[in-house]
Design a protein around this motif. Structure first.
Motif, PDB file in Angstrom:
ATOM      1  N   ALA A 388       0.829  -1.212   0.000  1.00  0.00           N
ATOM      2  CA  ALA A 388       0.000   0.000   0.000  1.00  0.00           C
ATOM      3  C   ALA A 388       0.857   1.253   0.000  1.00  0.00           C
ATOM      4  O   ALA A 388       0.564   2.233  -0.703  1.00  0.00           O
ATOM      5  N   GLY A 389       1.938   1.245   0.774  1.00  0.00           N
ATOM      6  CA  GLY A 389       2.800   2.414   0.846  1.00  0.00           C
ATOM      7  C   GLY A 389       3.516   2.699  -0.454  1.00  0.00           C
ATOM      8  O   GLY A 389       3.580   3.845  -0.911  1.00  0.00           O
ATOM      9  N   LEU A 390       4.062   1.664  -1.069  1.00  0.00           N
ATOM     10  CA  LEU A 390       4.778   1.859  -2.333  1.00  0.00           C
ATOM     11  C   LEU A 390       3.846   2.360  -3.429  1.00  0.00           C
ATOM     12  O   LEU A 390       4.188   3.292  -4.177  1.00  0.00           O
ATOM     13  N   LEU A 391       2.670   1.756  -3.537  1.00  0.00           N
ATOM     14  CA  LEU A 391       1.720   2.186  -4.572  1.00  0.00           C
ATOM     15  C   LEU A 391       1.260   3.619  -4.335  1.00  0.00           C
ATOM     16  O   LEU A 391       1.143   4.410  -5.279  1.00  0.00           O
ATOM     17  N   ALA A 392       0.996   3.962  -3.055  1.00  0.00           N
ATOM     18  CA  ALA A 392       0.527   5.316  -2.751  1.00  0.00           C
ATOM     19  C   ALA A 392       1.607   6.351  -3.043  1.00  0.00           C
ATOM     20  O   ALA A 392       1.329   7.407  -3.630  1.00  0.00           O
ATOM     21  N   VAL A 393       2.853   6.080  -2.643  1.00  0.00           N
ATOM     22  CA  VAL A 393       3.938   7.041  -2.886  1.00  0.00           C
ATOM     23  C   VAL A 393       4.188   7.200  -4.384  1.00  0.00           C
ATOM     24  O   VAL A 393       4.414   8.315  -4.877  1.00  0.00           O
ATOM     25  N   LEU A 394       4.160   6.092  -5.125  1.00  0.00           N
ATOM     26  CA  LEU A 394       4.329   6.190  -6.581  1.00  0.00           C
ATOM     27  C   LEU A 394       3.211   7.024  -7.201  1.00  0.00           C
ATOM     28  O   LEU A 394       3.457   7.829  -8.111  1.00  0.00           O
ATOM     29  N   GLY A 395       1.991   6.831  -6.710  1.00  0.00           N
ATOM     30  CA  GLY A 395       0.880   7.636  -7.220  1.00  0.00           C
ATOM     31  C   GLY A 395       1.026   9.102  -6.857  1.00  0.00           C
ATOM     32  O   GLY A 395       0.782   9.997  -7.688  1.00  0.00           O
ATOM     33  N   LEU A 396       1.443   9.392  -5.629  1.00  0.00           N
ATOM     34  CA  LEU A 396       1.622  10.781  -5.199  1.00  0.00           C
ATOM     35  C   LEU A 396       2.787  11.453  -5.921  1.00  0.00           C
ATOM     36  O   LEU A 396       2.796  12.675  -6.087  1.00  0.00           O
ATOM     37  N   SER A 397       3.771  10.663  -6.351  1.00  0.00           N
ATOM     38  CA  SER A 397       4.918  11.246  -7.053  1.00  0.00           C
ATOM     39  C   SER A 397       4.539  11.782  -8.428  1.00  0.00           C
ATOM     40  O   SER A 397       5.268  12.591  -9.005  1.00  0.00           O
ATOM     41  N   LEU A 398       3.417  11.332  -8.971  1.00  0.00           N
ATOM     42  CA  LEU A 398       2.963  11.881 -10.247  1.00  0.00           C
ATOM     43  C   LEU A 398       2.611  13.354 -10.111  1.00  0.00           C
ATOM     44  O   LEU A 398       2.726  14.125 -11.077  1.00  0.00           O
ATOM     45  N   ARG A 399       2.195  13.729  -8.898  1.00  0.00           N
ATOM     46  CA  ARG A 399       1.866  15.138  -8.644  1.00  0.00           C
ATOM     47  C   ARG A 399       3.111  15.914  -8.232  1.00  0.00           C
ATOM     48  O   ARG A 399       3.283  17.063  -8.617  1.00  0.00           O
ATOM     49  N   ASN A 400       3.962  15.276  -7.438  1.00  0.00           N
ATOM     50  CA  ASN A 400       5.187  15.918  -6.971  1.00  0.00           C
ATOM     51  C   ASN A 400       6.322  14.907  -7.070  1.00  0.00           C
ATOM     52  O   ASN A 400       6.469  14.047  -6.196  1.00  0.00           O
ATOM     53  N   PRO A 401       7.136  14.949  -8.145  1.00  0.00           N
ATOM     54  CA  PRO A 401       8.210  13.963  -8.326  1.00  0.00           C
ATOM     55  C   PRO A 401       9.176  13.897  -7.150  1.00  0.00           C
ATOM     56  O   PRO A 401       9.817  12.868  -6.920  1.00  0.00           O
ATOM     57  N   GLY A 402       9.282  14.981  -6.381  1.00  0.00           N
ATOM     58  CA  GLY A 402      10.174  14.975  -5.226  1.00  0.00           C
ATOM     59  C   GLY A 402       9.757  13.984  -4.163  1.00  0.00           C
ATOM     60  O   GLY A 402      10.560  13.625  -3.290  1.00  0.00           O
ATOM     61  N   SER A 403       8.502  13.512  -4.225  1.00  0.00           N
ATOM     62  CA  SER A 403       8.018  12.551  -3.244  1.00  0.00           C
ATOM     63  C   SER A 403       8.709  11.202  -3.366  1.00  0.00           C
ATOM     64  O   SER A 403       8.628  10.383  -2.446  1.00  0.00           O
ATOM     65  N   LEU A 404       9.394  10.963  -4.501  1.00  0.00           N
ATOM     66  CA  LEU A 404      10.082   9.695  -4.683  1.00  0.00           C
ATOM     67  C   LEU A 404      11.192   9.499  -3.652  1.00  0.00           C
ATOM     68  O   LEU A 404      11.636   8.366  -3.422  1.00  0.00           O
ATOM     69  N   LYS A 405      11.643  10.591  -3.027  1.00  0.00           N
ATOM     70  CA  LYS A 405      12.659  10.465  -1.980  1.00  0.00           C
ATOM     71  C   LYS A 405      12.141   9.664  -0.792  1.00  0.00           C
ATOM     72  O   LYS A 405      12.922   9.087  -0.031  1.00  0.00           O
ATOM     73  N   VAL A 406      10.822   9.642  -0.635  1.00  0.00           N
ATOM     74  CA  VAL A 406      10.218   8.936   0.498  1.00  0.00           C
ATOM     75  C   VAL A 406      10.032   7.451   0.189  1.00  0.00           C
ATOM     76  O   VAL A 406       9.771   6.651   1.087  1.00  0.00           O
ATOM     77  N   LEU A 407      10.179   7.071  -1.083  1.00  0.00           N
ATOM     78  CA  LEU A 407       9.877   5.700  -1.497  1.00  0.00           C
ATOM     79  C   LEU A 407      10.658   4.635  -0.715  1.00  0.00           C
ATOM     80  O   LEU A 407      10.076   3.626  -0.299  1.00  0.00           O
ATOM     81  N   PRO A 408      11.985   4.812  -0.493  1.00  0.00           N
ATOM     82  CA  PRO A 408      12.692   3.781   0.285  1.00  0.00           C
ATOM     83  C   PRO A 408      12.128   3.586   1.685  1.00  0.00           C
ATOM     84  O   PRO A 408      12.093   2.460   2.194  1.00  0.00           O
TER      85      PRO A 408
END
Length: 484
Positions: A388-408
């Motif tokens: 759930a976390g990985l899918l949500a962060v990937l989805g949120l990164s479409l709006r703000n690519p900087g959110s990918l830093k939170v993915l790990p």
């Protein structure tokens, strides 16, 4: 007489749980001591009631320090979601576990027509202490709006617990086992997601409630229109006659559903204690032992919707954090969502430990080490929150690519908190066992996870990349400890 039966059932469930712990079952003195400590229903209720009452003090200021008395009623109404969700979760998960232990087999030969009521009463009594979580805010409500409002507010909290308990019984009665067929597991998964979707609607009502509270004067008519729906109805404590009328209506409706459900429940209990025979060919598993254990857990859960609901519960709890991240879109909001995932990963421990039921005796006969067993349980606990976390962060990164830093962190943090929870519950245990799920252990696990979450957040705000090696170190230490 009924209380004696319920007390015996509770003691029998405690006895079977303790017998599954080899460290206790092989040492009679330790076993008797543990059984005396946790086998008393009265002592368990007293300790839980004190604990929830103390925790409820944290909710007191939120209701009392509100300038507008109507606002205090609205805030208290939002708190009334807590006993509903806790009773629903506890009932849905524990019902399947209690029946799987064969507690009710002795009653099957007796001329008992409504034997399901014993299961219901046992589950309801063990869930009632959670209502005391709202006793301090109910006192605050009485100080703001008068004693009558406080009494009515606490009555609504009890009604919420009864509503959650009834919904939990419905989940077990209707979906306790998946229907047969090739796609039975998939059907059960869809049912569980449907249940979680319905539960998530309460968060939507809560958000709408907060919005209306902040625009109370402009939307007074809308507020009154939605006062029939729970938990909106709780805010009617300002109007005692209306609140009493709504309580009576809720009581009649819930009572009718409850009675009809309990009457049908005995058939479900009988089915749950019968041996299930399944056809099919045996397959040789090529997975690692830990992964095979996790797959076994999910196969069992997909045949029991109540257990699957327990595994999916972390998804429900993080809905408000996800809504905040969607609204803001900032990296800090996404981080807050991931921290919430990490915090709630520990919730699944109750369902994970109750999946096996009487099959725990089978595990003892296998050449299964504790480290393999714990790694399998870690995979079971983290699969849902990590996915759930990985899918949500990937989805949120479409709006703000900087959110990918939170993915790990979405991958590593649930492993840290779930591993910490398993470490706390299995501390000192050297064999495959079912540990005691005491409130002390749960409190210690929450405190330890709180330190991990707090340190991760603190390091992120200093320099975001510092949080990654910290969580990696925690994961490495936990995996090393669980593999010893």
């Amino acid at each position: 007489m009924e209380w004696e039966i319920v007390n015996v059932l509770y003691r029998e469930m405690t006895y079977k749980r303790l017998k599954a712990n080899p460290q206790l079952s092989t040492d009679w003195n330790k076993f008797i001591k543990a059984f005396k400590r946790s086998g008393s229903l009265k002592k368990a209720l007293l300790s839980q009631s004190i604990l929830f009452g103390i925790f409820g003090l944290m909710l007191f200021p939120g209701v009392y320090y509100v300038k507008d008395p109507s606002g205090s009623a609205v805030i208290y109404a939002s708190y009334c979601l807590l006993p509903l969700i806790m009773a629903l979760y506890g009932t849905a998960v524990t019902a399947q576990y209690a029946v799987s232990l064969g507690l009710f087999e002795p009653l099957l030969s007796l001329p008992v027509r409504v034997g399901g009521k014993y299961l219901s009463v046992m589950l309801l009594i063990t869930q009632l202490p959670s209502v005391l979580f709202l006793l301090p805010p109910a006192v605050a409500l009485s100080l703001k709006l008068g004693p009558v409002a406080g009494v009515l507010g606490f009555a609504w909290a009890l009604m919420g617990a009864m509503l959650g308990h009834t919904l939990g019984l419905l989940i077990y009665d209707r979906f306790g086992k998946a229907s047969g067929g090739k796609f039975s597991g998939l059907k059960t998964a869809f049912k569980a997601f449907g249940i979680l979707l319905v539960m998530s609607l309460f968060y939507g009502l809560n958000y709408l409630q907060r919005y209306v509270a902040s625009h109370y004067e402009a939307l007074k008519g809308v507020f009154e229109r939605y006062s029939v729906a729970y938990p909106f109805s709780v805010s009617t404590v300002e109007k005692p006659l209306l609140s009493l009328g709504l309580l009576a209506v809720y009581g009649l409706v819930i009572g009718a559903v409850y009675v009809s459900t309990v009457r049908r429940l005995w058939r479900r209990v009988s089915e749950g204690t019968a041996t299930e025979r399944r056809g099919g060919k045996a397959r040789l598993s090529l997975h690692s032992p830990a992964l095979a254990l996790a797959l076994k857990d999910f196969k069992i859960a997909t045949r029991n919707t109540s257990l699957l609901t327990g595994l999916l519960m972390p998804v429900v709890v993080i809905i408000p954090s996800l809504a905040g991240a969607l609204k803001s879109g900032s990296e800090n909001a996404v981080l807050g969502f991931v921290l919430a995932i990490g915090w709630t990963s520990a919730i699944a421990i109750d369902a994970v430990l109750k999946i096996d039921g009487r099959a725990f005796e089978v595990l003892h006969s296998l050449p299964l080490s504790l480290r393999t067993f714990l790694r399998g349980k870690l995979v079971t606990m983290t699969t849902v929150p990590v996915t759930a976390g990985l899918l949500a962060v990937l989805g949120l990164s479409l709006r703000n690519p900087g959110s990918l830093k939170v993915l790990p962190l979405a991958l590593l943090l649930p492993v840290a908190t779930a591993g910490t929870t398993l470490t706390v519950f299995y501390w000192g245990i050297r064999e495959v066992a079912l540990p005691q799920t005491t409130w002390k252990k749960m409190l210690l696990a929450l405190l330890a996870n709180g330190l991990i979450i707090g340190a991760t957040a603190g390091l992120w705000y200093v320099e975001w990349f510092l949080s990654l090696p910290f969580v990696l170190l925690v994961d490495a230490l936990l995996l090393w400890h669980l593999s010893r």
